[in-house]
Design a protein around this motif. Structure first.
Motif, PDB file in Angstrom:
ATOM      1  N   MET A   1      31.199  32.188  52.522  1.00 14.42           N
ATOM      2  CA  MET A   1      32.135  32.514  51.441  1.00 14.42           C
ATOM      3  C   MET A   1      32.058  33.983  51.112  1.00 14.42           C
ATOM      4  N   ASP A   2      33.196  34.582  50.793  1.00 13.60           N
ATOM      5  CA  ASP A   2      33.272  35.986  50.413  1.00 13.60           C
ATOM      6  C   ASP A   2      32.340  36.243  49.231  1.00 13.60           C
ATOM      7  N   VAL A   3      31.443  37.224  49.384  1.00  7.66           N
ATOM      8  CA  VAL A   3      30.471  37.533  48.331  1.00  7.66           C
ATOM      9  C   VAL A   3      31.174  37.952  47.051  1.00  7.66           C
ATOM     10  N   GLN A   4      32.288  38.653  47.183  1.00 11.95           N
ATOM     11  CA  GLN A   4      33.019  39.118  46.003  1.00 11.95           C
ATOM     12  C   GLN A   4      33.545  37.945  45.178  1.00 11.95           C
ATOM     13  N   LEU A   5      34.069  36.911  45.860  1.00  6.46           N
ATOM     14  CA  LEU A   5      34.572  35.748  45.136  1.00  6.46           C
ATOM     15  C   LEU A   5      33.436  34.964  44.488  1.00  6.46           C
ATOM     16  N   LEU A   6      32.302  34.867  45.187  1.00 11.36           N
ATOM     17  CA  LEU A   6      31.147  34.192  44.609  1.00 11.36           C
ATOM     18  C   LEU A   6      30.665  34.934  43.364  1.00 11.36           C
TER      19      LEU A   6
ATOM     20  N   ALA B   1      36.351  35.785  29.803  1.00 14.84           N
ATOM     21  CA  ALA B   1      35.835  35.305  31.089  1.00 14.84           C
ATOM     22  C   ALA B   1      36.928  35.281  32.146  1.00 14.84           C
ATOM     23  N   GLY B   2      38.134  34.905  31.762  1.00  7.93           N
ATOM     24  CA  GLY B   2      39.249  34.922  32.696  1.00  7.93           C
ATOM     25  C   GLY B   2      39.539  36.319  33.205  1.00  7.93           C
ATOM     26  N   LEU B   3      39.499  37.295  32.300  1.00  9.22           N
ATOM     27  CA  LEU B   3      39.716  38.684  32.714  1.00  9.22           C
ATOM     28  C   LEU B   3      38.612  39.165  33.647  1.00  9.22           C
ATOM     29  N   VAL B   4      37.365  38.871  33.303  1.00 13.66           N
ATOM     30  CA  VAL B   4      36.232  39.293  34.132  1.00 13.66           C
ATOM     31  C   VAL B   4      36.339  38.675  35.528  1.00 13.66           C
ATOM     32  N   THR B   5      36.635  37.398  35.591  1.00  8.00           N
ATOM     33  CA  THR B   5      36.725  36.706  36.884  1.00  8.00           C
ATOM     34  C   THR B   5      37.809  37.311  37.755  1.00  8.00           C
ATOM     35  N   GLY B   6      38.991  37.519  37.180  1.00  5.28           N
ATOM     36  CA  GLY B   6      40.098  38.071  37.949  1.00  5.28           C
ATOM     37  C   GLY B   6      39.817  39.466  38.462  1.00  5.28           C
ATOM     38  N   ILE B   7      39.248  40.311  37.600  1.00  6.40           N
ATOM     39  CA  ILE B   7      38.980  41.703  37.989  1.00  6.40           C
ATOM     40  C   ILE B   7      37.919  41.762  39.084  1.00  6.40           C
ATOM     41  N   VAL B   8      36.826  41.017  38.914  1.00  8.98           N
ATOM     42  CA  VAL B   8      35.752  41.038  39.911  1.00  8.98           C
ATOM     43  C   VAL B   8      36.232  40.464  41.240  1.00  8.98           C
ATOM     44  N   ALA B   9      37.134  39.468  41.175  1.00  9.28           N
ATOM     45  CA  ALA B   9      37.662  38.870  42.408  1.00  9.28           C
ATOM     46  C   ALA B   9      38.617  39.798  43.145  1.00  9.28           C
ATOM     47  N   GLY B  10      38.973  40.930  42.523  1.00  8.37           N
ATOM     48  CA  GLY B  10      39.840  41.901  43.176  1.00  8.37           C
ATOM     49  C   GLY B  10      41.313  41.736  42.866  1.00  8.37           C
ATOM     50  N   ALA B  11      41.630  40.889  41.895  1.00  6.65           N
ATOM     51  CA  ALA B  11      43.031  40.676  41.539  1.00  6.65           C
ATOM     52  C   ALA B  11      43.533  41.821  40.678  1.00  6.65           C
TER      53      ALA B  11
END
Length: 490
Positions: free
Chosen positions: A1-6, A34-44
């Motif tokens: 799995m992509d480390v960035q998504l994890l 948390a939604g903002l953090v997840t999206g930004i870290v995932a590269g969205a």
């Protein structure tokens, strides 16, 4: 799995946990951040992330928001009219002293076959509260048994949409899935009741004070509540704690004090449920006659089915329920302004629940759209696991990643379909593996988590111990059942 998504998943979950448990911020704000953090870290893209949050918020409330509002309205009228008190006493007589958790778990599992968990819990929770009020305790036990009883059939028994879709995707026989789901429910219900009875007393003293006062009234005995309430069986069925004048005001001269029967008290609950069941049955029969599988967008209801589907829509059914509650349960002398005030109070109590539920849906949307759930599913599918556990683990991982049990089981079925087809695993076993895996550890990104815990009055770690714990127990309990099923049909 992509480390960035994890990393995105880990940081998103950590953000919720830290903000809810360690700061003054409410869960609603924590879920949005948390939604903002997840999206930004995932590269969205940040604007896409905001769109996912708002769309997820809106779509979640579109499905459960009106239902929650109407449900709390009905619950308020049941409370002030004495209808809930009469129903609670009838339930106690029916199931007997000391068996109240069995009553709530069984009723929850039956109700949730045709009705979504969120709707069913809101409709039935006033009964749990009224029984706890009469017993002077055990509200957490009753609420957890009710909520998880609903979880069992919601995940495992068609015609609930999730297992219905999985059955079609994996090509299993519908009748076999229904029968097996019911057998699994009967086997797992004792675990629900045992865990609720074990954890309930430990959490009773830690109830949110506002919820505790709503359930028990001011000055309730916390130690008695933690011990399960009153041991005087006669007082539970014969001595009413409901005083009409406390809610309805003085009885006009020449009239008897207003005390509705259990039959009338049940009417605003039972009729909406029957209408929703009628919708489910009519849709299933009509789709079968037309050769339509699942929720096909091309499906057009036949003339005979349209009235049943219309009146069985949860919004319409519960609207009928609140009309019945106001005009059947309340005495004719009740002032219109007083009724409006009661409904306004109910709306106020539902406000935070609606916000948190919608924010949970927003976080789930970010996790789905950012690719975290799909990446996790593909990673699990690529491992050398016994084929029985491939759909089970995929469903479990996706459920933890994005919160929706329905999405988790459908994702697991879609990803593992080719693996199942070439392995010789019976489609019935594969279906049950998908639906059982999707029950694991309901927590912050699951809208039903917030419905159950906020109505129950559990916050922070107590919510995790109570609700996340009981859903994980039934998830773990399903593993030996899956192994036995595979041996029987394999």
């Amino acid at each position: 799995m992509d480390v960035q998504l994890l990393l995105a998943l880990v940081l998103g979950i950590a953000t919720i946990v830290v903000l809810v448990l360690r700061t003054r911020l409410d869960a609603f704000v924590a879920l949005l951040i948390a939604g903002l953090v997840t999206g930004i870290v995932a590269g969205a893209d940040i604007l896409d992330t905001i769109t996912w949050i708002t769309d997820g918020f809106g779509s979640t409330l579109a499905s459960v928001g009106i239902v929650i509002g109407l449900g709390v309205f009905i619950g308020k009228i049941l409370e002030v009219s004495g209808g809930a008190d009469a129903l609670a006493r009838a339930f106690l007589r029916m199931f007997g002293k000391g068996r109240e958790p069995w009553a709530m778990g069984t009723v929850g599992s039956l109700v949730s076959i045709p009705v979504f968990c969120d709707s069913g819990f809101v409709i039935m929770n006033p009964l749990a509260r009224s029984i706890a009020r009469v017993k002077k305790g055990a509200y957490v036990t009753l609420a957890l048994a009710l909520g998880c009883g609903m979880t069992l059939t919601h995940h495992m028994v068609p015609p609930t949409p999730g297992p219905l879709a999985v059955t079609g995707l994996l090509g299993a026989d519908m009748g076999s899935v229904i029968l097996t789901g019911l057998i699994f429910t009967v086997c797992l219900l004792p675990l629900v009741v045992l865990y609720a009875r074990w954890i309930g007393p430990k959490l009773e003293a830690r109830l949110n004070p506002l919820v505790a006062e709503e359930v028990y009234g001011s000055g309730h005995d916390v130690e008695l509540a933690a011990r399960g309430g009153s041991s005087d069986g006669g007082s539970l069925t014969s001595v009413s704690t409901y005083n009409p004048e406390d809610h309805l005001g003085p009885t006009p001269p020449g009239r008897k004090p207003h005390r509705p029967s259990a039959l009338l008290g049940a009417l605003p609950l039972v009729l909406p449920l029957l209408l929703i069941v009628g919708n489910t049955v009519a849709s299933a029969v009509d789709k079968a006659s037309q050769g339509v599988l699942g929720d096909d967008d091309a499906y057009v209801a036949s003339d005979w089915a349209q009235p049943l589907i219309f009146f069985g829509n949860p919004v319409i059914a519960l609207t009928i329920g609140i009309i019945l509650a106001v005009y059947v349960l309340l005495p004719r002398w009740t002032p219109r302004k007083q009724v409006h005030n009661w409904l306004a109070e109910a709306a106020g109590s539902a406000g935070l629940i609606l916000l948190i539920t919608g924010a949970g849906g927003g976080l789930g949307a970010v996790l789905r759209e950012s690719g975290v759930g799909a990446a996790l599913a593909e990673a699990v599918a690529a491992t050398p696991l016994p084929v029985l556990f491939v759909p089970f683990i995929i469903a479990s991982v996706v459920r933890i990643a994005q919160g929706s049990g329905t999405v988790a089981m459908i994702t697991a079925a879609s990803v593992s379909a080719s693996v199942v087809a070439g392995s010789g695993l019976d489609p019935l076993v594969a279906v049950m593996a998908c639906v059982c895996g999707s029950m694991v550890f309901s927590y912050f990104n699951d809208s039903y988590f917030w419905v159950v815990t906020k109505f129950t009055g559990l916050d922070g770690l107590d919510a995790i111990k109570g609700w996340s714990g009981i859903t994980s127990v039934v998830w773990a309990g399903s593993i030996p059942l899956l192994i036995v099923l595979n041996l029987v049909v394999g």
